[in-house]
Design an enzyme around this catalytic site. Structure first.
Site, PDB file in Angstrom:
ATOM      1  N   HIS A  94      -0.930  -5.437   0.470  1.00 44.53           N
ATOM      2  CA  HIS A  94      -0.793  -4.041   0.053  1.00 44.53           C
ATOM      3  C   HIS A  94      -0.286  -3.259   1.262  1.00 44.53           C
ATOM      4  O   HIS A  94      -0.967  -3.153   2.279  1.00 44.53           O
ATOM      5  CB  HIS A  94      -2.121  -3.465  -0.423  1.00 44.53           C
ATOM      6  CG  HIS A  94      -2.018  -2.057  -0.899  1.00 44.53           C
ATOM      7  ND1 HIS A  94      -1.583  -1.721  -2.167  1.00 44.53           N
ATOM      8  CD2 HIS A  94      -2.255  -0.873  -0.259  1.00 44.53           C
ATOM      9  CE1 HIS A  94      -1.594  -0.429  -2.310  1.00 44.53           C
ATOM     10  NE2 HIS A  94      -1.981   0.137  -1.147  1.00 44.53           N
ATOM     11  N   CYS A  95       0.920  -2.695   1.135  1.00 48.81           N
ATOM     12  CA  CYS A  95       1.542  -1.969   2.243  1.00 48.81           C
ATOM     13  C   CYS A  95       1.255  -0.481   2.111  1.00 48.81           C
ATOM     14  O   CYS A  95       1.687   0.136   1.134  1.00 48.81           O
ATOM     15  CB  CYS A  95       3.040  -2.212   2.261  1.00 48.81           C
ATOM     16  SG  CYS A  95       3.875  -1.387   3.634  1.00 48.81           S
ATOM     17  N   PRO A  96       0.561   0.118   3.071  1.00 48.68           N
ATOM     18  CA  PRO A  96       0.309   1.579   2.986  1.00 48.68           C
ATOM     19  C   PRO A  96       1.550   2.416   3.248  1.00 48.68           C
ATOM     20  O   PRO A  96       1.610   3.564   2.819  1.00 48.68           O
ATOM     21  CB  PRO A  96      -0.734   1.814   4.071  1.00 48.68           C
ATOM     22  CG  PRO A  96      -0.557   0.711   5.028  1.00 48.68           C
ATOM     23  CD  PRO A  96      -0.057  -0.472   4.254  1.00 48.68           C
ATOM     24  N   ASN A 111       2.922   2.519   0.035  1.00 45.01           N
ATOM     25  CA  ASN A 111       1.870   2.875  -0.941  1.00 45.01           C
ATOM     26  C   ASN A 111       1.951   2.027  -2.218  1.00 45.01           C
ATOM     27  O   ASN A 111       1.868   2.540  -3.327  1.00 45.01           O
ATOM     28  CB  ASN A 111       1.952   4.359  -1.280  1.00 45.01           C
ATOM     29  CG  ASN A 111       0.711   4.849  -2.034  1.00 45.01           C
ATOM     30  OD1 ASN A 111      -0.355   4.266  -1.883  1.00 45.01           O
ATOM     31  ND2 ASN A 111       0.891   5.900  -2.830  1.00 45.01           N
ATOM     32  N   ASN A 112       2.145   0.740  -1.992  1.00 47.64           N
ATOM     33  CA  ASN A 112       2.255  -0.149  -3.152  1.00 47.64           C
ATOM     34  C   ASN A 112       1.911  -1.558  -2.716  1.00 47.64           C
ATOM     35  O   ASN A 112       2.013  -1.908  -1.525  1.00 47.64           O
ATOM     36  CB  ASN A 112       3.658  -0.092  -3.748  1.00 47.64           C
ATOM     37  CG  ASN A 112       3.705  -0.637  -5.168  1.00 47.64           C
ATOM     38  OD1 ASN A 112       2.686  -1.000  -5.733  1.00 47.64           O
ATOM     39  ND2 ASN A 112       4.913  -0.681  -5.741  1.00 47.64           N
TER      40      ASN A 112
END
Length: 751
Positions: A133-135, A138-139
């Site tokens: 999950h890449c902040p 945001n996905n």
């Protein structure tokens, strides 16, 4: 980003993505505004064009990675997972390319996660080929958006390198004017680019390695396939090609804002058929026929209900009184008929015996007389209890041991053949009273017996001593050792018996056969008494075991007779007193009754004329039978009364044995003041069951008449020619008492 729609707005999760977008767009914008004009003039107009294209590519991939569905699996519905939620194991193994891969049960989504799938804690969804999950975007990065994320990293890295390089070129040409605006903005853009260049380049390099090896960030971090072989790898070139050039995976969830109705016609649904007739082929025992059936639902349901609710018909209820009437008019021809008389019964009843449907029991007509011994002797009941427990049930209870003998005349499908009882009673009188007398040594005894035929009762099919009333024992009754053979003389068989479950004629088969092999029979009372030898009651009781009865196989008539015995007990006691009082008034002992004149066999042998040993008095000889010949009448008065010891009686117990050993038999006149217990008791039924067919009836010529024909020629066991013989005792036929038994049977008792 797409998962934020419809959910509660959280501003904190948009800070990283907003920062990344601001830095990206702001830095690039400053670069194009303050640095690119000089680079266009000094270097080449291609520089701003190149940076612009790279920037657009970065921005496009960033947007795709942020807003694209990563490959979220839909959650299971409540009705779908209710059966598997609590019973499902935590892990399940599958084999992929020969390698076992473990799948884990997702407690949130309620299904087993496919291989390389993981549940994102931030998005709270299971993502196919979950990477991380890449902040910054945001996905979640999954199967569907990993390509764009990887291209974003690559293009961003290239863009950052280009912005930093062209900005450094601008600063080197403007060192004397560092305080100028254009040079200051270029230095700020270079600092921002340089600041994020190291992590972006590191992340890009890491994913380049993962793509080359065919792994995901999740698999790499968690250590999957670290010590083994990755089943999902396709090689370096194949992995890169799969990431960059493979078709886009489909989307598993629909956009909640777009609900498109789709009409789906599954192939397994059949079109509705009209109510037309359908030909149904039915196989009935090899015969095929086409039947037109209506296809309506109601008709089909009706057929099912009919097949389920249909039960086999119950067997016909036995009517005791109607059967008695039919049995009085029927004969053995109905038993030997080729046509079955039993009604067709269902499968659940066809292996059980049908009682009363075949006339095996014949009852007395009202004109026949029955002379019964009513002395309350428990020995009579003892012999009644030993009544062929293999061919019919033994229903006497221990507390009925003192009941009189005539209880055997109750109306039941298992009762005695009363006609045979009256016709053979005179021969029993001769034999039973002389059981202990010594037979003549050189005389060969001949017994007229009705033994079951070999073809009917084979030894292999006989049941054991303790056999119960089952279907096998009813059809193949065995003969007890005490019944088939005299205990005192093992070589001499006793009278045969007539099973109530087979016709009488089946038991008459061996009568003529025995007469062919034997000489003229002797009718000496000594021989008859020896033929019917007795045993002590203790040895008889030890030899005979109680026969268990399966009451579930008994008919309703038998169960009713058990209940009716208690009602007849009081009536029997009253009859016992009257008959005993009249019997004590008699004065003649008829002891040596011979056979009637009409007996078909030859005259007596010379052995019958030898001296007769002392015989014992019997109360059977006191009732109802006149002397047959003047010779017998004269010999009756000259007989010597000998004491009867306890070894000759079958019916004495501990105290009775001592009393009868000391008691001498006297005339009934001298015994009139004695107690009923001291009266000599008749062993007429001691060894032979009352159901035995008489010797007179079975010793006829091979021409077998019906039972009715024989019964018309006999009254009270005698031929019609002898019935009018004057009685030797005037008080013998002073009165006749009629007793009505069970089922309407009338008994006439001569007292």
């Amino acid at each position: 980003m797409p998962n934020s729609v419809g959910k509660r707005f959280k501003p904190t999760k948009y800070i990283p993505v907003s920062t990344a977008a601001t830095l990206l767009v702001g830095s690039t914008t400053l670069f194009f505004v303050f640095t690119c004009p000089w680079l266009t003039k000094a270097v080449s107009p291609v520089v701003p064009l190149y940076n612009g294209i790279v920037f657009l590519f970065v921005l496009a991939n960033f947007s795709m990675a942020t807003f694209m569905d990563p490959g979220v699996f839909p959650r299971a519905d409540e009705d779908e997972d209710k059966d598997d939620d609590f019973r499902a194991p935590l892990y399940k193994n599958v084999e992929i390319k020969g390698i076992q891969v473990r799948m884990k049960w997702c407690a949130t989504c309620h299904f087993y996660r496919p291989p390389r799938c993981s549940h994102c804690s931030v998005c709270d969804n299971c993502v196919e080929e979950f990477d991380h999950h890449c902040p910054w975007v945001n996905n979640c990065i999954g199967r569907r958006n990993y390509r764009y994320f990887f291209l974003f990293l690559l293009s961003l890295s290239v863009h950052m390198v280009g912005v930093f390089s062209f900005g450094l070129l601008f600063v080197l040409h403007h060192l004397e004017t560092l305080s100028a605006l254009h040079t200051t903005v270029t230095l700020v853009v270079m600092c921002v680019t340089g600041l994020f260049f190291i992590p972006v380049m590191g992340l890009t390099g890491f994913h380049m390695v993962l793509v080359a090896r065919g792994r995901t960030t999740n698999e790499q971090v968690t250590g999957k396939f670290r010590g083994g072989v990755n089943p999902f790898t396709r090689g370096c070139g194949g992995n890169v090609k799969h990431v960059l050039c493979s078709p886009l995976a489909p989307r598993y969830i629909a956009d909640p804002r777009k609900k498109i109705p789709v009409t789906v016609t599954p192939p397994f649904l059949r079109p509705d058929l009209s109510n037309r007739h359908i030909s149904v082929k039915v196989s009935d025992n090899g015969i095929h026929s086409n039947i037109l059936r209506s296809k309506s639902k109601t008709s089909l349901n009706g057929m099912d209900d009919k097949s389920i609710d249909a039960q086999p018909p119950l067997p016909p209820k036995a009517d005791r009184y109607n059967q008695i009437k039919s049995q009085l008019t029927s004969s053995e021809e109905s038993s030997l008929s080729s046509k079955p008389t039993n009604p067709s019964t269902p499968a659940m009843f066809k292996y059980r015996p049908s009682f009363g449907t075949m006339p095996k029991v014949h009852y007395h007509a009202t004109g026949e007389k029955i002379v019964m011994c009513e002395n309350g002797n428990p020995s009579a009941v003892l012999e009644e209890r030993s009544h062929d427990y293999r061919s019919e049930p033994n229903l006497d209870l221990p507390d009925y041991r003192s009941a009189p003998l005539h209880r055997t005349y109750q109306s039941s499908p298992f009762q005695l053949d009363s006609f045979s009882t009256t016709s053979r009673s005179f021969s029993l009188k001769q034999g039973v009273n002389r059981a202990d007398c010594t037979p003549l040594g050189g005389t060969k005894h001949e017994t007229i017996t009705s033994t079951p035929h070999r073809g009917v009762f084979s030894p292999g099919t006989l049941s054991g001593r303790n056999s119960s009333l089952s279907y096998d024992s009813l059809l193949t009754p065995s003969v007890a050792p005490s019944i088939g053979e005299c205990a005192a003389h093992p070589g001499v068989p006793s009278m045969g018996f007539h099973s109530p479950y087979l016709p009488t004629k089946m038991c008459h088969v061996r009568g003529p056969e025995l007469q062919r092999h034997a000489g003229p029979p002797s009718y000496s009372p000594v021989h008859i008494g020896a033929m019917y030898g007795r045993q002590s009651p203790l040895s008889r009781e030890r030899e005979r075991d109680p026969s268990p009865v399966r009451y579930d196989n008994l008919s309703k008539t038998i169960m009713a007779s058990i209940q009716e015995r208690k009602e007849f007990e009081e009536r029997e006691k009253l009859m016992h007193r009257h008959v005993q009082g009249y019997a004590n008034d008699s004065g003649v002992f008829d002891t040596a009754y011979g056979l009637p004149h009409g007996y078909p066999d030859g005259p007596r042998g010379p052995a019958s004329r030898e001296p007769t040993p002392p015989v014992c008095a019997s109360r059977d000889n006191l009732m109802g039978y006149p002397p047959r010949t003047p010779v017998l009448r004269s010999s009756a008065s000259s007989l010597v009364r000998a004491p009867r010891t306890s070894t000759t009686s079958l019916h004495t117990d501990g105290g009775g044995m001592n009393r009868t050993a000391e008691l001498q038999y006297r005339s009934p006149v001298h015994q009139s003041h004695q107690s009923p217990t001291s009266v000599p008791r008749s062993p007429s039924y001691a060894h032979q069951k009352v159901a035995f067919i008489s010797a007179l009836e079975r010793a006829d010529s091979p021409h077998l008449g019906t039972r009715e024909d024989i019964g018309q020629g006999k009254v009270n066991g005698q031929l019609k020619g002898q019935y009018g013989t004057p009685s030797g005792t005037p008080s013998r036929h002073t009165s006749v008492k009629k007793v009505t038994g069970v089922g309407g049977t009338t008994y006439e008792i001569s007292v």
